[in-house]
Every structure is written in structure tokens, then in C-alpha cells.
Design a protein around this motif. Structure first.
Motif, PDB file in Angstrom:
ATOM      1  N   HIS A 189      11.968   2.742  -8.550  1.00  7.79           N
ATOM      2  CA  HIS A 189      11.789   3.998  -7.828  1.00  7.79           C
ATOM      3  C   HIS A 189      11.136   5.047  -8.723  1.00  7.79           C
ATOM      4  O   HIS A 189      10.210   5.769  -8.296  1.00  7.79           O
ATOM      5  CB  HIS A 189      13.143   4.487  -7.319  1.00  7.79           C
ATOM      6  CG  HIS A 189      13.046   5.575  -6.287  1.00  7.79           C
ATOM      7  ND1 HIS A 189      13.068   6.913  -6.627  1.00  7.79           N
ATOM      8  CD2 HIS A 189      12.908   5.525  -4.938  1.00  7.79           C
ATOM      9  CE1 HIS A 189      12.965   7.638  -5.530  1.00  7.79           C
ATOM     10  NE2 HIS A 189      12.865   6.828  -4.493  1.00  7.79           N
ATOM     11  N   ASN A 190      11.581   5.129  -9.976  1.00  4.49           N
ATOM     12  CA  ASN A 190      10.972   6.073 -10.918  1.00  4.49           C
ATOM     13  C   ASN A 190       9.497   5.752 -11.151  1.00  4.49           C
ATOM     14  O   ASN A 190       8.655   6.651 -11.243  1.00  4.49           O
ATOM     15  CB  ASN A 190      11.726   6.052 -12.243  1.00  4.49           C
ATOM     16  CG  ASN A 190      13.137   6.588 -12.132  1.00  4.49           C
ATOM     17  OD1 ASN A 190      13.455   7.327 -11.199  1.00  4.49           O
ATOM     18  ND2 ASN A 190      13.991   6.225 -13.064  1.00  4.49           N
ATOM     19  N   ALA A 191       9.201   4.455 -11.254  1.00  2.08           N
ATOM     20  CA  ALA A 191       7.809   4.045 -11.471  1.00  2.08           C
ATOM     21  C   ALA A 191       6.931   4.444 -10.292  1.00  2.08           C
ATOM     22  O   ALA A 191       5.825   4.963 -10.473  1.00  2.08           O
ATOM     23  CB  ALA A 191       7.749   2.534 -11.706  1.00  2.08           C
ATOM     24  N   LEU A 192       7.412   4.217  -9.080  1.00  3.29           N
ATOM     25  CA  LEU A 192       6.624   4.552  -7.896  1.00  3.29           C
ATOM     26  C   LEU A 192       6.398   6.061  -7.785  1.00  3.29           C
ATOM     27  O   LEU A 192       5.320   6.512  -7.392  1.00  3.29           O
ATOM     28  CB  LEU A 192       7.322   4.023  -6.641  1.00  3.29           C
ATOM     29  CG  LEU A 192       7.435   2.494  -6.540  1.00  3.29           C
ATOM     30  CD1 LEU A 192       8.198   2.094  -5.285  1.00  3.29           C
ATOM     31  CD2 LEU A 192       6.066   1.839  -6.563  1.00  3.29           C
ATOM     32  N   LEU A 193       7.421   6.838  -8.133  1.00  3.51           N
ATOM     33  CA  LEU A 193       7.265   8.292  -8.107  1.00  3.51           C
ATOM     34  C   LEU A 193       6.179   8.742  -9.081  1.00  3.51           C
ATOM     35  O   LEU A 193       5.388   9.651  -8.792  1.00  3.51           O
ATOM     36  CB  LEU A 193       8.583   8.978  -8.452  1.00  3.51           C
ATOM     37  CG  LEU A 193       9.675   8.977  -7.379  1.00  3.51           C
ATOM     38  CD1 LEU A 193      10.961   9.563  -7.938  1.00  3.51           C
ATOM     39  CD2 LEU A 193       9.241   9.741  -6.136  1.00  3.51           C
ATOM     40  N   THR A 200       0.867  -1.177   0.000  1.00  2.00           N
ATOM     41  CA  THR A 200       0.000   0.000   0.000  1.00  2.00           C
ATOM     42  C   THR A 200       0.903   1.225   0.000  1.00  2.00           C
ATOM     43  O   THR A 200       1.600   1.495   0.987  1.00  2.00           O
ATOM     44  CB  THR A 200      -0.920   0.026   1.220  1.00  2.00           C
ATOM     45  OG1 THR A 200      -1.765  -1.132   1.193  1.00  2.00           O
ATOM     46  CG2 THR A 200      -1.794   1.273   1.205  1.00  2.00           C
ATOM     47  N   MET A 201       0.941   1.925  -1.130  1.00  2.43           N
ATOM     48  CA  MET A 201       1.782   3.115  -1.242  1.00  2.43           C
ATOM     49  C   MET A 201       0.981   4.319  -0.751  1.00  2.43           C
ATOM     50  O   MET A 201      -0.115   4.605  -1.263  1.00  2.43           O
ATOM     51  CB  MET A 201       2.249   3.323  -2.676  1.00  2.43           C
ATOM     52  CG  MET A 201       3.197   4.499  -2.832  1.00  2.43           C
ATOM     53  SD  MET A 201       4.142   4.485  -4.389  1.00  2.43           S
ATOM     54  CE  MET A 201       2.816   4.442  -5.604  1.00  2.43           C
ATOM     55  N   TYR A 211      -6.743  -4.732  -5.736  1.00  4.09           N
ATOM     56  CA  TYR A 211      -5.328  -4.357  -5.828  1.00  4.09           C
ATOM     57  C   TYR A 211      -4.935  -4.371  -7.303  1.00  4.09           C
ATOM     58  O   TYR A 211      -5.649  -4.908  -8.157  1.00  4.09           O
ATOM     59  CB  TYR A 211      -4.445  -5.337  -5.035  1.00  4.09           C
ATOM     60  CG  TYR A 211      -4.471  -6.757  -5.558  1.00  4.09           C
ATOM     61  CD1 TYR A 211      -3.554  -7.197  -6.510  1.00  4.09           C
ATOM     62  CD2 TYR A 211      -5.430  -7.662  -5.112  1.00  4.09           C
ATOM     63  CE1 TYR A 211      -3.585  -8.495  -6.996  1.00  4.09           C
ATOM     64  CE2 TYR A 211      -5.483  -8.959  -5.587  1.00  4.09           C
ATOM     65  CZ  TYR A 211      -4.554  -9.370  -6.529  1.00  4.09           C
ATOM     66  OH  TYR A 211      -4.606 -10.653  -7.015  1.00  4.09           O
ATOM     67  N   ARG A 212      -3.809  -3.760  -7.597  1.00  2.01           N
ATOM     68  CA  ARG A 212      -3.253  -3.752  -8.941  1.00  2.01           C
ATOM     69  C   ARG A 212      -1.914  -4.474  -8.929  1.00  2.01           C
ATOM     70  O   ARG A 212      -1.390  -4.778  -7.868  1.00  2.01           O
ATOM     71  CB  ARG A 212      -3.089  -2.310  -9.446  1.00  2.01           C
ATOM     72  CG  ARG A 212      -4.419  -1.614  -9.713  1.00  2.01           C
ATOM     73  CD  ARG A 212      -4.244  -0.128  -9.937  1.00  2.01           C
ATOM     74  NE  ARG A 212      -5.466   0.504 -10.425  1.00  2.01           N
ATOM     75  CZ  ARG A 212      -6.503   0.829  -9.655  1.00  2.01           C
ATOM     76  NH1 ARG A 212      -6.461   0.601  -8.334  1.00  2.01           N
ATOM     77  NH2 ARG A 212      -7.569   1.404 -10.178  1.00  2.01           N
ATOM     78  N   CYS A 213      -1.379  -4.729 -10.099  1.00  3.47           N
ATOM     79  CA  CYS A 213      -0.043  -5.325 -10.218  1.00  3.47           C
ATOM     80  C   CYS A 213       0.816  -4.424 -11.100  1.00  3.47           C
ATOM     81  O   CYS A 213       0.306  -3.780 -12.026  1.00  3.47           O
ATOM     82  CB  CYS A 213      -0.116  -6.719 -10.836  1.00  3.47           C
ATOM     83  SG  CYS A 213      -0.848  -7.987  -9.776  1.00  3.47           S
ATOM     84  N   LEU A 214       2.100  -4.412 -10.812  1.00  2.76           N
ATOM     85  CA  LEU A 214       3.035  -3.610 -11.601  1.00  2.76           C
ATOM     86  C   LEU A 214       3.892  -4.537 -12.451  1.00  2.76           C
ATOM     87  O   LEU A 214       4.532  -5.455 -11.945  1.00  2.76           O
ATOM     88  CB  LEU A 214       3.926  -2.767 -10.694  1.00  2.76           C
ATOM     89  CG  LEU A 214       4.938  -1.865 -11.415  1.00  2.76           C
ATOM     90  CD1 LEU A 214       4.218  -0.797 -12.239  1.00  2.76           C
ATOM     91  CD2 LEU A 214       5.895  -1.209 -10.422  1.00  2.76           C
ATOM     92  N   SER A 215       3.891  -4.295 -13.760  1.00  2.00           N
ATOM     93  CA  SER A 215       4.755  -5.009 -14.690  1.00  2.00           C
ATOM     94  C   SER A 215       5.829  -4.037 -15.157  1.00  2.00           C
ATOM     95  O   SER A 215       5.522  -3.018 -15.774  1.00  2.00           O
ATOM     96  CB  SER A 215       3.943  -5.526 -15.885  1.00  2.00           C
ATOM     97  OG  SER A 215       4.797  -6.132 -16.841  1.00  2.00           O
ATOM     98  N   TYR A 216       7.074  -4.348 -14.860  1.00  2.00           N
ATOM     99  CA  TYR A 216       8.166  -3.427 -15.161  1.00  2.00           C
ATOM    100  C   TYR A 216       9.436  -4.227 -15.368  1.00  2.00           C
ATOM    101  O   TYR A 216       9.459  -5.455 -15.210  1.00  2.00           O
ATOM    102  CB  TYR A 216       8.357  -2.431 -14.003  1.00  2.00           C
ATOM    103  CG  TYR A 216       8.898  -3.081 -12.745  1.00  2.00           C
ATOM    104  CD1 TYR A 216      10.217  -2.901 -12.361  1.00  2.00           C
ATOM    105  CD2 TYR A 216       8.089  -3.906 -11.962  1.00  2.00           C
ATOM    106  CE1 TYR A 216      10.721  -3.518 -11.228  1.00  2.00           C
ATOM    107  CE2 TYR A 216       8.581  -4.520 -10.836  1.00  2.00           C
ATOM    108  CZ  TYR A 216       9.892  -4.326 -10.464  1.00  2.00           C
ATOM    109  OH  TYR A 216      10.382  -4.959  -9.344  1.00  2.00           O
TER     110      TYR A 216
END
Length: 621
Positions: A150-154, A94-95, A120-125
């Protein structure tokens, strides 16, 4: 030290998870973010209020971000996983909301993969590197992350609301092989039950914003009047600018990673993020499909080799269609193309990544978990053995997909065309594909076309890329396993041994002789539809002459004395190397590679049709 799970069972299917698993109880976390222990991490020295944005100056934002990252790295207590994520449970991040210049703060909670309690969602990176040189706060502790994450979360963090999202780098203890095995085994449920998968392609570049705008405004459907929208689109990006921007997009690292395949294929809905721009997955696919790319001269990796970016998108789109039609995807040809063209930090993931999207198992027994202790060679051998068994022996595979005998044969042969000693780094039997050996040549046995039109749930895509050659006809004969020395499995197949290599490369008279025969029309273009593109198909291959005076092309590494064989059911011939065993059996060979022969009769299948009764069983070791 990671403790053992407090639960008594690994499955929560028949019990209330909130009553049986203490990890779902309130307060099962390391520390509360309400703690004032880290107040000193707040940014110092600049408390001015800005309108619209906390800090409109890009350079100042970057400087403040570097300051907060440094403080995190130097002073916060490191995070430690205290409980293993096993069975059907997984962690969710949870951000917390925050402005761009503030440290990223998250908390971890537990969720049930089969019966999730909350959205919830999922991050594909793409990790891009294993170096974790940035940091965030997780449950109040410093957690190192890669710069790309880190860039993605920002970019994804909201200034007002929380975001519940699954991120492999945080939610899985990557150092714990047992936990990784459990989590890979439930990956299908994690992504299938997610509300959305966000595909993070990376930071914005000079054309990405306009490219996203172009994709959003492209007309839909064949019957749309395109004149007016087309003129409007040209004002966004000209044709050459569009092609350049799209090539840059397809060159991003995300398109090369193996784990992005199940992440996208299993999702209910995919959103693509580039910097701060968002477009739907369907918009991106339509952009790639409808944008003609410039013709390349010579050998071009973007179009000539298997698993090129456009072809990967086409395969992924069919997998998405399978998911939407509630079908398992098990087209072995596609799995081979994707796995060998993908990158993975752990080489076992080149097959384990497909565990959740296929009827084919990646373990010996369905109750087994993916094994990250077993050697890479053993994993590859097991999966190749199981792929072949599934097609030749297990009826459920063919019944589920309605495979004809021709389609079954095509998928079996794709395994052998993906193998060969000249295409292996690892110590494997010659009939086993080495997934660590990436495609680097234009294939003779199929086409590298994207085949963007075949987006159905069934396995129709592979038929569209089959080559024009029919050297072995359509009928499959012997294709079975036999026991070999030291317990190593060998493969028995039916083949016609049609010729022997006499000279190779510079020794073969003039190395361009075969090519001149093609260009002068002495070999029928109808029988050699692919080999006309000479620079493409000669790359990585040597010219050779056979004892019967035929010219050919084969992977560098063949030698005089190697045999040219046509396998019944195969599209193009193979090069084999005799390998007599201790008992003097001269029917044992090592598979080297596929090849092209300058004979209309051989490549078109007439030779096999007239001589199929002379086929004999040979053994590949």
C-alpha cells in the motif's frame, strides 16, 4: 469459485490472442470504475483547496488515509478472481491517477507474456508479512493488500496519469496453487518483456534522501577527477554518516527475499525507489561497491557469512550482466549461496524462483509446471539430483559456459559443502542441501567476499571467492548416483579417510589449543589463509583432536569416532559418520559438515598428492 479458462489452448504462440482468448476482449472485467456505487467512499468533511499539494500537513494526510482505508474495509464488496490465469497470459494492474489522500483505484486487464500488446512495468518489493491489513479498490471491489505494498502504491501513483504495472500480490491468485504454477513458469517472460522493474525498498528514513542524492552525484569511471566531486559529496554525507546510512539500507527486508533475485536479474532496466526518491540500479550498485565499510571485530554477519548483502548485490549484478549479454545464468555455486540466504513464504520458492534465469530445470521434465503440492523435501531432492546430473552427465551445461574440469569440480563440491546432516532441518539425504537452513557460519570452503569486480556475463565470479585450501587437489574421480534402500538415491564419491575424531570441545585438552598453534605460527599462515581470523571461523564450531594428534574445527555436533575425509577435488576436508547398512557394508557414511585440520600437508593438498592411489569409493546416504 474460480472458473476454468475459456481458452482451448495454453499457448498463444501460433494464434492471434485477441481473436482466440476472450480475456483480451474489451469489457472482460468485473465492473466498470465509472459506477457511482462507491461515491460514499469519497472523503467527507474537508473540501478546502490547497496550493501545490492536496494536503500539506502530514498528520492530516495520515488521518484522512486511515479514514478512507477504514471505509474500504468496512463497506466495499470483496474482490473475487473469476478466471484462472494459465498458459501464456497474465494480469496487469492499471493504477488510476489520484491524490495521496484518495483511495487507490485499479483495474485489471489481460496481457500475453510472449507478445505483450502494451508497455507495462513490474514491481519488485517485499511483502514483509502475509497480513493484508490495508485495502485498495480493484475493478470496483475491495482488495486487501499488505501495508508495505500500500505504501509503495501511494508513492508510485501519479496525480495525472495511469500506471500499468505487474504486482504479484494482485495479479496472481495466491490461493490457487494451479495458477501460481502457471505464473511461475512464465515469470521469465513477464519480467524480460517489462519496460522497467521498479525496486521498492520501503519508506524513507532519516538519511535515505541524502543517500540517494549522494549516489546520483558520485563520479563515474576510474579516470574521473575525484577531488572536487569528493568535497561536494562530503557536504551531503560525511564518511561515517555514509557508512551508517548504507548499512541501514542493506538491512532492509527487500535484500533478503528470494523472488527479488529473478525480478532484478531479468529486467531490461531497474529503478530503485525509497519513499519518493528514485535512483538507477547502477547508481546503487556503484554506491555499495565504492563505499568502504568499517572493519568489524569478532563475528560479523554483514561480512562473514555467505549471502551477506554486499555479496548478494555482487551476484545479482553478474546475473544482470548475463541478461544483457543474452546468456542464461547457471552458476550453481551462486544459486546455492542466494537460495540458502534468502527468505520465502513458500519454501519451494527457494528453488522455483530460479526457474526463469537458468538453463537448469527445477522440474523433472521441462513440460512440467512448478508443483506447489509436492513436498518440500521431494522438491529439494529433485533439484539437487538434477544439479549434479547437469554437471556430470549433460554436456550442454559445460559447453554453454565453457567450464573447465576444475570449474565443474568446484561447482559439484559446492553442493556438498552446502549440505550435511548438521546443516539440515528437513529429512533429506545428507548430500542434499537443505535450503531452509540458512548460512550462519563463516565458510571454510570459500570466501564471503562480495567480489564486486567480476561483473561479466560468464561464470567468472565464483572463481574469485574460492578458498586458498586445496586439500583434495584439482582432479575429480568418482562422483555418481547409486540406488539405496527404500528407493532413496545415494551418492558415491572418491575419498581419502585420513583420520578419526578422538576428543571434542572441552574434552579436547584445552579448547584453545588449536587457536594458539595458529597464532604462534606453528601452523603455516600460507597454508591456512582464512583460519587466522579466529573469532570469525570459530563461531558455531567446536575444537577437536584426532587420533593422530591433529587439532581442528568443525560444526557443533560432531562426536568421537567420526571420520575425517578428503574428497578428491574438494578444497577442505569433511567430517563423516560411519553408518553400516543391513548388509554390513562399512563404506557407507553420513555427511556431517566441512572442517579445518591443523596440518599443512592435508590442507595444502600434499597428502592427497602423495596418497591419491589409496583413495577409495565411499557412499553417502
Amino acid at each position: 469459485m474460480v472458473s476454468i479458462s475459456p481458452r482451448l489452448r495454453d499457448s498463444l504462440d501460433y494464434e492471434d490472442p485477441e481473436e482466440t482468448d476472450p480475456r483480451f476482449s474489451i469489457g472482460f472485467r468485473s465492473v466498470s470504475l465509472a459506477s457511482t456505487e462507491y461515491e460514499y467512499l469519497e472523503l467527507q468533511g474537508d473540501h478546502r483547496t490547497w496550493s501545490g499539494s492536496p494536503d500539506p500537513a502530514a498528520s492530516r494526510r495520515r488521518r484522512r488515509q486511515r479514514t478512507s482505508d477504514r471505509l474500504l474495509l468496512e463497506h466495499a464488496v470483496p474482490f473475487q478472481y473469476r478466471t484462472i490465469a494459465d498458459g501464456d497470459v497474465f494480469r496487469v494492474v492499471t493504477m488510476l491517477p489520484g491524490e495521496r489522500s484518495k483511495p487507490i483505484q485499479c483495474r485489471l486487464s489481460w496481457e500475453n507474456s510472449r507478445k505483450p500488446r502494451y508497455d507495462y512495468r513490474c514491481l519488485s518489493y517485499c511483502w514483509e508479512t502475509t497480513e493484508r491489513d490495508s485495502a485498495i479498490l480493484v475493478d470496483g471491489y475491495r482488495f486487501p493488500v499488505t501495508q508495505n505494498l500500500h505504501n509503495a502504491l501511494l508513492s508510485l501513483r501519479n496525480v495525472k496519469s495511469e500506471l500499468r504495472i505487474w504486482i504479484d500480490q494482485i495479479c496472481i491468485n495466491q490461493e490457487d496453487h494451479e495458477e501460481r504454477s502457471y505464473q511461475v513458469s512464465i515469470m521469465k517472460h513477464i519480467f524480460t518483456n517489462a519496460k522497467e522493474v521498479i525496486v521498492w525498498l520501503g519508506e524513507a528514513d532519516d538519511k535515505s534522501a541524502k543517500l540517494c542524492e549522494y549516489a546520483r552525484k558520485m563520479p563515474r569511471g576510474e579516470h574521473v577527477v575525484r577531488d572536487s566531486p569528493k568535497n561536494a559529496l562530503k557536504r551531503i554525507l560525511g564518511q561515517r554518516q555514509l557508512q551508517d546510512a548504507l548499512q541501514k539500507l542493506l538491512a532492509r527486508k527487500w535484500f533478503t527475499r528470494v523472488w527479488v533475485i529473478p525480478e532484478v536479474a531479468l529486467a531490461r532496466f531497474n529503478t530503485v525507489a525509497i519513499g519518493n526518491e528514485l535512483i538507477s540500479w547502477d547508481n546503487m550498485v556503484r554506491l555499495i561497491r565504492d563505499t568502504p565499510m568499517p572493519e568489524a571485530t569478532g563475528f560479523d554477519k554483514q561480512s562473514a557469512i555467505l549471502g551477506n548483502p554486499r555479496q548478494r548485490i555482487a551476484i545479482l549484478s553478474q546475473m544482470v550482466a548475463s541478461q544483457r549479454e543474452n546468456l542464461y545464468h547457471t552458476d550453481i555455486t551462486q544459486l546455492l549461496i542466494l537460495a540458502k540466504s534468502s527468505e520465502a513464504t513458500d519454501l519451494r520458492d527457494k528453488v522455483y524462483a530460479f526457474d526463469g534465469i537458468t538453463l537448469l530445470r527445477t522440474q523433472i521434465d521441462y513440460r512440467d509446471l512448478p508443483d506447489y503440492i509436492r513436498s518440500v523435501e521431494r522438491v529439494y531432492l529433485n533439484i539437487a539430483h538434477h544439479y549434479i546430473d547437469s554437471i556430470t552427465s549433460e554436456d550442454y551445461y559445460s559447453r554453454w559456459h565453457g567450464l573447465t574440469e576444475v570449474r565443474r569440480t568446484q561447482q559439484l563440491m559446492s553442493i556438498l559443502y552446502s549440505a550435511g546432516k548438521l546443516h539440515q532441518h528437513l529429512d533429506l539425504p545428507s548430500w542434499v542441501p537443505d535450503w531452509t537452513f540458512a548460512w550462519y557460519q563463516a565458510p571454510l570452503w570459500c570466501k564471503a567476499d562480495s567480489n564486486m569486480a567480476a561483473f561479466s556475463g560468464r561464470d567468472g565470479w565464483s572463481a574469485g571467492i574460492r578458498s586458498g585450501y586445496r586439500a583434495g587437489g584439482e582432479k575429480l574421480e568418482t562422483f555418481e548416483f547409486v540406488d539405496g534402500a527404500a528407493g532413496r538415491r545415494r551418492l558415491r564419491v572418491s575419498a581419502l579417510l585420513v583420520d578419526t575424531v578422538l576428543q571434542v570441545g572441552a574434552l579436547a585438552g584445552e579448547t584453545g589449543a588449536c587457536m594458539r598453534l595458529l597464532t604462534q605460527g606453528q601452523i603455516s599462515q600460507a597454508s591456512t589463509p582464512d583460519a587466522i581470523d579466529l573469532p570469525t571461523f570459530s563461531y558455531g564450531r567446536d575444537h577437536f583432536i584426532t587420533e593422530h594428534g591433529l587439532h581442528g574445527l568443525a560444526t557443533t555436533g560432531i562426536a568421537p569416532g567420526d571420520r575425517i575425509a578428503v574428497f578428491l577435488g574438494g578444497d577442505v576436508p569433511f567430517v563423516l559418520r560411519p553408518n553400516r547398512d543391513q548388509d554390513g557394508d562399512d563404506q557407507i557414511f553420513v555427511l556431517l559438515c566441512e572442517c579445518f585440520i591443523s596440518s599443512k600437508g592435508i590442507m595444502g593438498g600434499e597428502h592427497t598428492q602423495n596418497n591419491w592411489t589409496l583413495a577409495e569409493d565411499i557412499i553417502l546416504k
